[in-house]
Design a protein around this motif. Structure first.
Motif, PDB file in Angstrom:
ATOM      1  N   THR A 197       0.834  -1.202   0.000  1.00 50.80           N
ATOM      2  CA  THR A 197       0.000   0.000   0.000  1.00 50.80           C
ATOM      3  C   THR A 197       0.866   1.249   0.000  1.00 50.80           C
ATOM      4  O   THR A 197       2.086   1.172   0.113  1.00 50.80           O
ATOM      5  N   LEU A 206      -2.123  -2.304 -14.301  1.00 53.08           N
ATOM      6  CA  LEU A 206      -1.074  -2.151 -13.283  1.00 53.08           C
ATOM      7  C   LEU A 206      -0.982  -3.417 -12.431  1.00 53.08           C
ATOM      8  O   LEU A 206      -1.091  -3.398 -11.205  1.00 53.08           O
ATOM      9  N   ASN A 240      -0.103  -6.612 -10.337  1.00 53.45           N
ATOM     10  CA  ASN A 240       0.740  -6.884  -9.170  1.00 53.45           C
ATOM     11  C   ASN A 240       1.317  -8.292  -9.324  1.00 53.45           C
ATOM     12  O   ASN A 240       0.550  -9.256  -9.394  1.00 53.45           O
ATOM     13  N   THR A 252      -7.918  -3.210  -8.669  1.00 56.17           N
ATOM     14  CA  THR A 252      -7.550  -2.609  -7.394  1.00 56.17           C
ATOM     15  C   THR A 252      -6.790  -1.304  -7.558  1.00 56.17           C
ATOM     16  O   THR A 252      -6.895  -0.399  -6.716  1.00 56.17           O
ATOM     17  N   TYR A 253      -6.015  -1.177  -8.623  1.00 59.82           N
ATOM     18  CA  TYR A 253      -5.158  -0.007  -8.801  1.00 59.82           C
ATOM     19  C   TYR A 253      -5.764   1.013  -9.760  1.00 59.82           C
ATOM     20  O   TYR A 253      -5.048   1.825 -10.351  1.00 59.82           O
ATOM     21  N   LEU A 300      -4.807   4.688  -9.640  1.00 59.71           N
ATOM     22  CA  LEU A 300      -3.435   5.032  -9.998  1.00 59.71           C
ATOM     23  C   LEU A 300      -3.169   4.883 -11.488  1.00 59.71           C
ATOM     24  O   LEU A 300      -2.061   5.168 -11.944  1.00 59.71           O
ATOM     25  N   SER A 339     -13.122  -3.804  -7.338  1.00 62.48           N
ATOM     26  CA  SER A 339     -12.178  -2.747  -6.994  1.00 62.48           C
ATOM     27  C   SER A 339     -12.426  -2.321  -5.555  1.00 62.48           C
ATOM     28  O   SER A 339     -13.265  -2.900  -4.858  1.00 62.48           O
ATOM     29  N   LYS A 356      -6.050   1.151  -1.643  1.00 64.32           N
ATOM     30  CA  LYS A 356      -4.795   1.580  -2.254  1.00 64.32           C
ATOM     31  C   LYS A 356      -4.717   3.086  -2.452  1.00 64.32           C
ATOM     32  O   LYS A 356      -3.647   3.596  -2.819  1.00 64.32           O
ATOM     33  N   GLY A 414       3.205   2.203 -12.440  1.00 63.59           N
ATOM     34  CA  GLY A 414       2.328   2.033 -11.302  1.00 63.59           C
ATOM     35  C   GLY A 414       3.063   2.070  -9.981  1.00 63.59           C
ATOM     36  O   GLY A 414       4.063   2.766  -9.810  1.00 63.59           O
ATOM     37  N   LEU A 415       2.567   1.295  -9.019  1.00 64.92           N
ATOM     38  CA  LEU A 415       3.092   1.308  -7.655  1.00 64.92           C
ATOM     39  C   LEU A 415       4.274   0.369  -7.463  1.00 64.92           C
ATOM     40  O   LEU A 415       5.117   0.606  -6.598  1.00 64.92           O
ATOM     41  N   ASN A 472       8.057  -1.569  -3.763  1.00 67.61           N
ATOM     42  CA  ASN A 472       7.063  -0.508  -3.772  1.00 67.61           C
ATOM     43  C   ASN A 472       7.812   0.792  -4.048  1.00 67.61           C
ATOM     44  O   ASN A 472       8.686   1.188  -3.281  1.00 67.61           O
TER      45      ASN A 472
END
Length: 495
Positions: free
Chosen positions: A153, A288, A290, A320-321, A324, A345, A349, A433-434, A477
């Motif tokens: 996160t 994005l 993961n 989920t993202y 972003l 979703s 995040k 992304g993250l 991250n």
């Protein structure tokens, strides 16, 4: 030798079995197991998934050694292990062949989750965060104030506490949301706001098709419990999210890992698995992703939906993202119109992990079944937080906060990339992304243990595979990997 953790390649002109048997596998000389053990393990995985069909001939010892960049003795040792497991048989002067029946270890057996407690991986019941449950425990019970490069996160100082406080005060001032049960499907005001939000990404759903949940993970759990029975096969991205692997395995599902590439899943492998196993669902993070940060291409999205129709499985898209990511990126649900797809979703995040507000959108015929499962598992809806999220959406405060976060993340990403590369890491996929997906050149399970002892939470690569394997990869991250002191500790843990 083949590249470390190289993706499995399928020949477009060959049948799946021979192509998979001949393709270089992901072997690592820096791993904690021998090359023979790694080769045997990965071939066994493909046999159990029926990617190597009964009767398929394995490459000769000499040919396998040449393709894998190892010695013939290594291949002989690997084939001996497969013989001992009853997965292959040796035929005089003809070679090694996949056996037609593998008993309890055969194609119908559940595929164990890498590093999960159920699979008894390292970290199960121990202190190091090397399995799904251990990783979550470490996120909840940080040992100190060090940044956590393995965190899933945003860091707390990136979040907007005044925004959250103002939203809760506004809801409390408007009525008695905190004093009664909420609507079983979710707060009507929030579902109206979500329909507008989803339309920005091209996902068209009326509020009656939307069901709220206690976070996106809960939404995924509702779908699995409503649509699956123990023993059902489920297609998953590989690499993918370790918590989803562990959760599905705990429910008794058989995981069918599909290699994830730059544009999306390996369609040839997906087609083979769908034909052989008749999966009920494909669960994917299309935008994005993961841990790789990749996003599904439009062409790949179209082909996934064609396979879903041809083999009669549903697609669960975990977005989920979404906050972003650019709204224009392809969503499977947008292309399909919520016919064979379900959309998931949440807000952990972007707003705060502590506000457990997620949601799903589904075809109308499934909604009542999904609401029933939600009520049996959680009774009702937390109206206070749901109306607070609705307020953030309606007033535009969430949109403005997300824009600030994206700008900050865009600035943090190149700094983290420079640090990672300066310390000998290579990005396997383009940073986006993250998360970054990096090759460290060393066994990251060992690195994670050493760094954990020094107070650093990391996310080693084996966590993101549906079946346990050694890996030199690591997810970082970008928001929490900008400190030189982490990379100094990283260097000290190597070797």
């Amino acid at each position: 030798m083949p590249a470390l953790d190289a993706p499995l390649a399928l020949s477009p002109t060959s049948s799946a079995g021979p192509a998979l048997a001949q393709a270089p596998l992901a072997l690592s000389r820096g791993a904690g197991t021998t090359l023979a053990e790694q080769l045997a393990q990965q071939l066994a995985e493909r046999i159990r998934q029926r990617l190597l069909a009964p009767g398929a001939r394995l490459p000769s010892v000499r040919e396998a050694a040449r393709r894998q960049g190892v010695s013939p003795a290594t291949v002989v040792a690997a084939y001996d292990q497969l013989l001992a497991q009853g997965l292959v048989e040796a035929r005089r002067q003809r070679g090694f062949f996949v056996r037609g029946a593998q008993g309890g270890a055969g194609p119908g057996a559940a595929v164990p989750v890498a590093g999960s407690v159920a699979a008894g991986g390292p970290g199960a019941g121990g202190s190091a965060p090397l399995d799904a449950a251990g990783l979550i425990r470490s996120m909840f019970h940080g040992r100190n104030d060090l940044p956590a490069p393995g965190l899933g996160t945003l860091p707390a100082d990136w979040l907007d506490l005044p925004l959250l406080q103002a939203a809760v005060r506004k809801v409390l001032a408007q009525g008695d949301a905190a004093l009664s049960y909420g609507h079983p499907s979710g707060d009507p005001r929030l579902r109206e706001a979500l329909a507008v939000k989803m339309a920005e990404c091209g996902v068209r759903a009326n509020p009656a098709q939307i069901v709220t949940a206690n976070g996106a993970t809960h939404a995924l759990d509702i779908i699995a419990r409503a649509l699956l029975q123990p023993g059902d096969a489920v297609l998953v991205d590989d690499p993918g999210w370790t918590v989803e692997f562990a959760r599905l395995t705990q429910l008794g599902m058989r995981l069918l890992p599909v290699p994830r590439g730059l544009d999306g899943p390996d369609l040839a492998v997906m087609a083979t698995l769908a034909r052989e196993h008749r999966p009920k669902l494909y669960v994917t993070v299309s935008v994005l992703h993961n841990p790789t940060g990749n996003s599904l291409s439009l062409g790949a999205a179209h082909q996934v939906l064609k396979l879903a129709e041809a083999h009669d499985f549903r697609v669960v898209e975990d977005d989920t993202y979404a906050h972003l990511a650019p709204a224009h990126l392809p969503r499977l649900t947008a292309l399909d119109g919520l016919q064979r797809t379900l959309y998931v979703s949440g807000f952990a995040k972007i707003l705060t992990p502590n506000w457990r507000v997620g949601y799903l959108a589904a075809p109308p015929a499934l909604v009542d079944r999904l609401v029933d499962v939600k009520m049996l598992g959680g009774l009702t809806t937390p109206s206070l937080l749901e109306q607070a999220v609705a307020h953030c959406l309606e007033q535009g405060s969430l949109r403005r906060h997300a824009e600030r976060v994206v700008q900050r993340l865009d600035a943090a990403r190149p700094r983290a990339v420079r640090l990672a590369e300066a310390h000998g890491c290579r990005f396997v996929t383009p940073p986006a992304g993250l998360f970054g997906w990096v090759d460290t050149g060393e066994d990251t399970e060992r690195l994670a243990l050493r760094l954990h002892d020094a107070g650093w939470l990391t996310a080693p690569g084996h966590l993101f595979h549906a079946t346990r394997r050694a890996s030199t990869l690591m997810r970082i991250n970008f928001a929490t990997s900008q400190e030189a002191r982490f990379w100094a500790a990283f260097d000290g843990a190597r070797g």
